[in-house]
Design an enzyme around this catalytic site. Sequence first.
Site, PDB file in Angstrom:
ATOM      1  N   THR A 142     -19.251  31.062 -57.521  1.00 57.38           N
ATOM      2  CA  THR A 142     -18.034  31.531 -56.930  1.00 57.38           C
ATOM      3  C   THR A 142     -17.481  32.572 -57.830  1.00 57.38           C
ATOM      4  O   THR A 142     -17.675  32.652 -58.863  1.00 57.38           O
ATOM      5  CB  THR A 142     -17.044  30.220 -56.873  1.00 57.38           C
ATOM      6  OG1 THR A 142     -15.780  30.715 -56.654  1.00 57.38           O
ATOM      7  CG2 THR A 142     -17.085  29.374 -58.049  1.00 57.38           C
ATOM      8  N   ASP A 143     -16.501  33.207 -57.148  1.00 57.51           N
ATOM      9  CA  ASP A 143     -15.747  34.245 -57.934  1.00 57.51           C
ATOM     10  C   ASP A 143     -14.637  33.736 -58.851  1.00 57.51           C
ATOM     11  O   ASP A 143     -13.996  34.264 -59.763  1.00 57.51           O
ATOM     12  CB  ASP A 143     -15.077  35.254 -57.014  1.00 57.51           C
ATOM     13  CG  ASP A 143     -13.970  34.806 -56.016  1.00 57.51           C
ATOM     14  OD1 ASP A 143     -13.956  33.577 -56.168  1.00 57.51           O
ATOM     15  OD2 ASP A 143     -13.205  35.478 -55.242  1.00 57.51           O
ATOM     16  N   GLU A 144     -14.263  32.488 -58.606  1.00 59.74           N
ATOM     17  CA  GLU A 144     -13.387  31.627 -59.323  1.00 59.74           C
ATOM     18  C   GLU A 144     -13.598  31.752 -60.901  1.00 59.74           C
ATOM     19  O   GLU A 144     -12.835  31.219 -61.578  1.00 59.74           O
ATOM     20  CB  GLU A 144     -13.036  30.389 -58.588  1.00 59.74           C
ATOM     21  CG  GLU A 144     -12.552  30.543 -57.259  1.00 59.74           C
ATOM     22  CD  GLU A 144     -12.270  29.384 -56.626  1.00 59.74           C
ATOM     23  OE1 GLU A 144     -11.505  28.498 -57.170  1.00 59.74           O
ATOM     24  OE2 GLU A 144     -11.996  29.369 -55.277  1.00 59.74           O
ATOM     25  N   TYR A 146     -12.754  22.798 -61.081  1.00 61.58           N
ATOM     26  CA  TYR A 146     -13.832  23.139 -60.252  1.00 61.58           C
ATOM     27  C   TYR A 146     -14.597  24.346 -60.989  1.00 61.58           C
ATOM     28  O   TYR A 146     -15.622  24.551 -61.028  1.00 61.58           O
ATOM     29  CB  TYR A 146     -13.300  23.540 -58.811  1.00 61.58           C
ATOM     30  CG  TYR A 146     -14.207  24.334 -58.067  1.00 61.58           C
ATOM     31  CD1 TYR A 146     -15.408  23.932 -57.663  1.00 61.58           C
ATOM     32  CD2 TYR A 146     -13.732  25.621 -57.705  1.00 61.58           C
ATOM     33  CE1 TYR A 146     -16.171  24.728 -56.783  1.00 61.58           C
ATOM     34  CE2 TYR A 146     -14.718  26.384 -56.850  1.00 61.58           C
ATOM     35  CZ  TYR A 146     -15.897  26.157 -56.371  1.00 61.58           C
ATOM     36  OH  TYR A 146     -16.713  26.713 -55.857  1.00 61.58           O
ATOM     37  N   LYS A 185     -18.226  25.007 -62.475  1.00 65.09           N
ATOM     38  CA  LYS A 185     -19.181  26.002 -61.818  1.00 65.09           C
ATOM     39  C   LYS A 185     -19.561  27.200 -62.703  1.00 65.09           C
ATOM     40  O   LYS A 185     -20.650  27.478 -62.987  1.00 65.09           O
ATOM     41  CB  LYS A 185     -18.502  26.783 -60.481  1.00 65.09           C
ATOM     42  CG  LYS A 185     -18.300  26.073 -59.335  1.00 65.09           C
ATOM     43  CD  LYS A 185     -19.463  25.672 -58.768  1.00 65.09           C
ATOM     44  CE  LYS A 185     -20.289  26.816 -58.111  1.00 65.09           C
ATOM     45  NZ  LYS A 185     -21.623  26.234 -57.440  1.00 65.09           N
TER      46      LYS A 185
HETATM   47  P1  NAD Z   1     -19.144  22.095 -49.337  1.00 59.68           P
HETATM   48  O1  NAD Z   1     -18.250  21.056 -49.914  1.00 59.68           O
HETATM   49  O2  NAD Z   1     -18.710  22.067 -48.033  1.00 59.68           O
HETATM   50  O3  NAD Z   1     -20.611  21.532 -49.362  1.00 59.68           O
HETATM   51  C1  NAD Z   1     -21.250  20.881 -50.483  1.00 59.68           C
HETATM   52  C2  NAD Z   1     -22.534  20.111 -50.100  1.00 59.68           C
HETATM   53  O4  NAD Z   1     -23.067  19.573 -51.175  1.00 59.68           O
HETATM   54  C3  NAD Z   1     -22.139  18.868 -49.103  1.00 59.68           C
HETATM   55  O5  NAD Z   1     -23.069  18.808 -48.075  1.00 59.68           O
HETATM   56  C4  NAD Z   1     -22.392  17.799 -50.194  1.00 59.68           C
HETATM   57  O6  NAD Z   1     -22.677  16.527 -49.318  1.00 59.68           O
HETATM   58  C5  NAD Z   1     -23.512  18.219 -51.048  1.00 59.68           C
HETATM   59  N1  NAD Z   1     -23.393  17.540 -52.354  1.00 59.68           N
HETATM   60  C6  NAD Z   1     -22.504  17.273 -53.139  1.00 59.68           C
HETATM   61  N2  NAD Z   1     -22.731  16.813 -54.318  1.00 59.68           N
HETATM   62  C7  NAD Z   1     -24.196  16.504 -54.302  1.00 59.68           C
HETATM   63  C8  NAD Z   1     -25.018  16.252 -54.963  1.00 59.68           C
HETATM   64  N3  NAD Z   1     -24.812  15.610 -56.143  1.00 59.68           N
HETATM   65  N4  NAD Z   1     -26.426  15.899 -54.766  1.00 59.68           N
HETATM   66  C9  NAD Z   1     -26.691  16.480 -53.345  1.00 59.68           C
HETATM   67  N5  NAD Z   1     -25.881  17.146 -52.545  1.00 59.68           N
HETATM   68  C10 NAD Z   1     -24.669  17.224 -52.878  1.00 59.68           C
HETATM   69  O7  NAD Z   1     -19.282  23.226 -49.986  1.00 59.68           O
HETATM   70  P2  NAD Z   1     -19.380  24.667 -49.686  1.00 59.68           P
HETATM   71  O8  NAD Z   1     -18.075  25.463 -49.460  1.00 59.68           O
HETATM   72  O9  NAD Z   1     -20.541  24.805 -48.599  1.00 59.68           O
HETATM   73  O10 NAD Z   1     -19.969  25.436 -50.914  1.00 59.68           O
HETATM   74  C11 NAD Z   1     -21.409  25.595 -51.135  1.00 59.68           C
HETATM   75  C12 NAD Z   1     -21.662  26.213 -52.629  1.00 59.68           C
HETATM   76  O11 NAD Z   1     -20.816  27.432 -52.528  1.00 59.68           O
HETATM   77  C13 NAD Z   1     -20.941  25.626 -53.749  1.00 59.68           C
HETATM   78  O12 NAD Z   1     -21.852  25.751 -54.671  1.00 59.68           O
HETATM   79  C14 NAD Z   1     -19.633  26.361 -53.974  1.00 59.68           C
HETATM   80  O13 NAD Z   1     -19.440  26.365 -55.334  1.00 59.68           O
HETATM   81  C15 NAD Z   1     -20.192  27.951 -53.553  1.00 59.68           C
HETATM   82  N6  NAD Z   1     -19.168  28.646 -52.996  1.00 59.68           N
HETATM   83  C16 NAD Z   1     -18.205  28.218 -52.033  1.00 59.68           C
HETATM   84  C17 NAD Z   1     -17.330  29.001 -51.453  1.00 59.68           C
HETATM   85  C18 NAD Z   1     -16.184  28.801 -50.342  1.00 59.68           C
HETATM   86  O14 NAD Z   1     -15.475  29.392 -49.960  1.00 59.68           O
HETATM   87  N7  NAD Z   1     -16.497  27.702 -49.827  1.00 59.68           N
HETATM   88  C19 NAD Z   1     -17.218  30.450 -52.280  1.00 59.68           C
HETATM   89  C20 NAD Z   1     -18.119  30.748 -53.163  1.00 59.68           C
HETATM   90  C21 NAD Z   1     -18.845  29.943 -53.444  1.00 59.68           C
HETATM   91  P1  TYD Z   2      -8.655  26.769 -50.483  1.00 65.24           P
HETATM   92  O1  TYD Z   2      -9.128  27.072 -49.186  1.00 65.24           O
HETATM   93  O2  TYD Z   2      -8.390  25.384 -51.208  1.00 65.24           O
HETATM   94  O3  TYD Z   2      -9.705  27.568 -51.567  1.00 65.24           O
HETATM   95  P2  TYD Z   2      -9.391  28.106 -53.011  1.00 65.24           P
HETATM   96  O4  TYD Z   2      -8.637  27.223 -53.743  1.00 65.24           O
HETATM   97  O5  TYD Z   2     -10.860  27.867 -53.350  1.00 65.24           O
HETATM   98  O6  TYD Z   2      -9.250  29.591 -53.157  1.00 65.24           O
HETATM   99  O7  TYD Z   2      -7.560  27.532 -50.731  1.00 65.24           O
HETATM  100  C1  TYD Z   2      -7.207  29.114 -50.485  1.00 65.24           C
HETATM  101  C2  TYD Z   2      -5.746  29.518 -50.938  1.00 65.24           C
HETATM  102  O8  TYD Z   2      -4.923  28.650 -49.970  1.00 65.24           O
HETATM  103  C3  TYD Z   2      -5.414  28.957 -52.114  1.00 65.24           C
HETATM  104  O9  TYD Z   2      -4.572  29.847 -52.856  1.00 65.24           O
HETATM  105  C4  TYD Z   2      -4.520  27.722 -51.944  1.00 65.24           C
HETATM  106  C5  TYD Z   2      -4.042  27.923 -50.658  1.00 65.24           C
HETATM  107  N1  TYD Z   2      -3.762  26.566 -49.805  1.00 65.24           N
HETATM  108  C6  TYD Z   2      -2.343  26.659 -49.180  1.00 65.24           C
HETATM  109  O10 TYD Z   2      -1.434  27.363 -49.657  1.00 65.24           O
HETATM  110  N2  TYD Z   2      -2.142  25.266 -48.704  1.00 65.24           N
HETATM  111  C7  TYD Z   2      -3.012  24.428 -48.397  1.00 65.24           C
HETATM  112  O11 TYD Z   2      -2.854  23.352 -47.651  1.00 65.24           O
HETATM  113  C8  TYD Z   2      -4.461  24.768 -48.899  1.00 65.24           C
HETATM  114  C9  TYD Z   2      -5.304  23.624 -48.701  1.00 65.24           C
HETATM  115  C10 TYD Z   2      -4.568  25.924 -49.590  1.00 65.24           C
END
Ligand code: NAD
Ligand code: TYD
Length: 364
Positions: free
Chosen positions: A132-134, A158, A162
Amino acid sequence: MILVTGGAGFIGSNFVLGWLAQSDEPVINLDKLTYAGNLGNLQPLAGDPRHIFIKGDICDEALVAGLLERYQPRAILNFAAESHVDRSIHGPRDFVTTNVNGSFALLEAARAYWQGMGKEDKAAFRFLHVSTDEVYGTLGPGDAPFTETTAYAPNSPYSASKAASDHLVRAYHHTYGLPVLTTNCSNNYGPYQFPEKLIPLIIANARQGKPLPIYGDGQQVRDWLYVSDHCAAIRRVLEAGRCGETYNVGGWNEMANLDVVRTLCGMLDELAPKAAGSYAGQIVHVQDRPGHDRRYAIDARKIERELGWKPLETFETGIRKTVEWYLEHDDWVRNVQSGDYLRWLDTNYANRDAGHGAETRTSA
Ligand code: NAD
Ligand code: TYD
């Protein structure tokens, strides 16, 4: 074949569906099925022999080693993670367990497997870590976007977990020569995203007549990328990325949260109008997230220059597809709004009420 972890989650399931729509190369999908994992996301693959689902934990090194031995994949793509910042604030332990220890277990199993491979297979093998970019921390309004050389400065449990996993991945390349690739992507949105994250939460709450919670002033900025563009970037990095390198992936689309929510309200007003008034009337400002990062922005020029990847969707096209998908999949939303989901809403939003000293006001 390839081994995908976390392929029942939001991005992982989009990736697996996209992969098998374009290729016949089978996928072993290892997922623990936490609250965020949902086999329903993979329903289109029911009965498809190219998809082998294994319910299991990436922390279980013996299980992973057994899968590698049995299926002999040419690549491992690690999506599995605890992924929600607010949950990491309420309970960081699972984040360290899965994101740090789990990635470590996976790397150890991968290292042993890779070291035992023949010369050609060894050269072709890849370990792709989805991050992630975070990990880069937060930016001020005038700061340049994150590049691959920006120093890591994670601010939430989080992002710290990561960041730790990214460092381990890097170390396995430098120390053991494991052919790793890391992608650091901005905020994703699209189908199958669990409605604890901003965009699906707002759509679900709007439809259910509930408040639309904006943390603090809503001026926090995120870069939003449609999920299929992220999946295409991962495929491209797997195909042509240079081992040991990291690639930033982003949508060149910075937006303040309040603007995202207003856009969603406008789109819902058009596609599923209320009997009277706008969904924007449901917006409320609630207490801010502790340590809330103010701004993320991604400089995605490296992946474009080296690998020719660019996002295909604009925010306008992607968000319309997303809203339409959620409107057509009320059943999916209802299905994931289970007992655990309701408990989470209580935990996260209860103490943000005015009654608990937090700010609650409406804005439209
Ligand atoms: P998500 O929370 O929707 O899905 C995570 C999945 O991992 C779930 O299916 C869960 O059951 C599985 N999981 C959790 N713990 C596990 C374990 N110990 N063993 C096996 N499986 C396990 O997450 P997402 O949004 O799909 O993100 C996927 C990846 O992309 C993550 O690594 C996250 O850090 C990264 N990412 C997400 C975003 C975003 O905006 N969602 C952006 C950048 C990077
Ligand atoms: P989120 O979808 O949780 O992603 P991330 O924290 O990983 O960026 O949140 C996106 C942005 O929205 C973040 O700045 C937090 C804000 N947010 C709210 O303002 N209200 C909400 O109920 C949630 C879940 C997030």
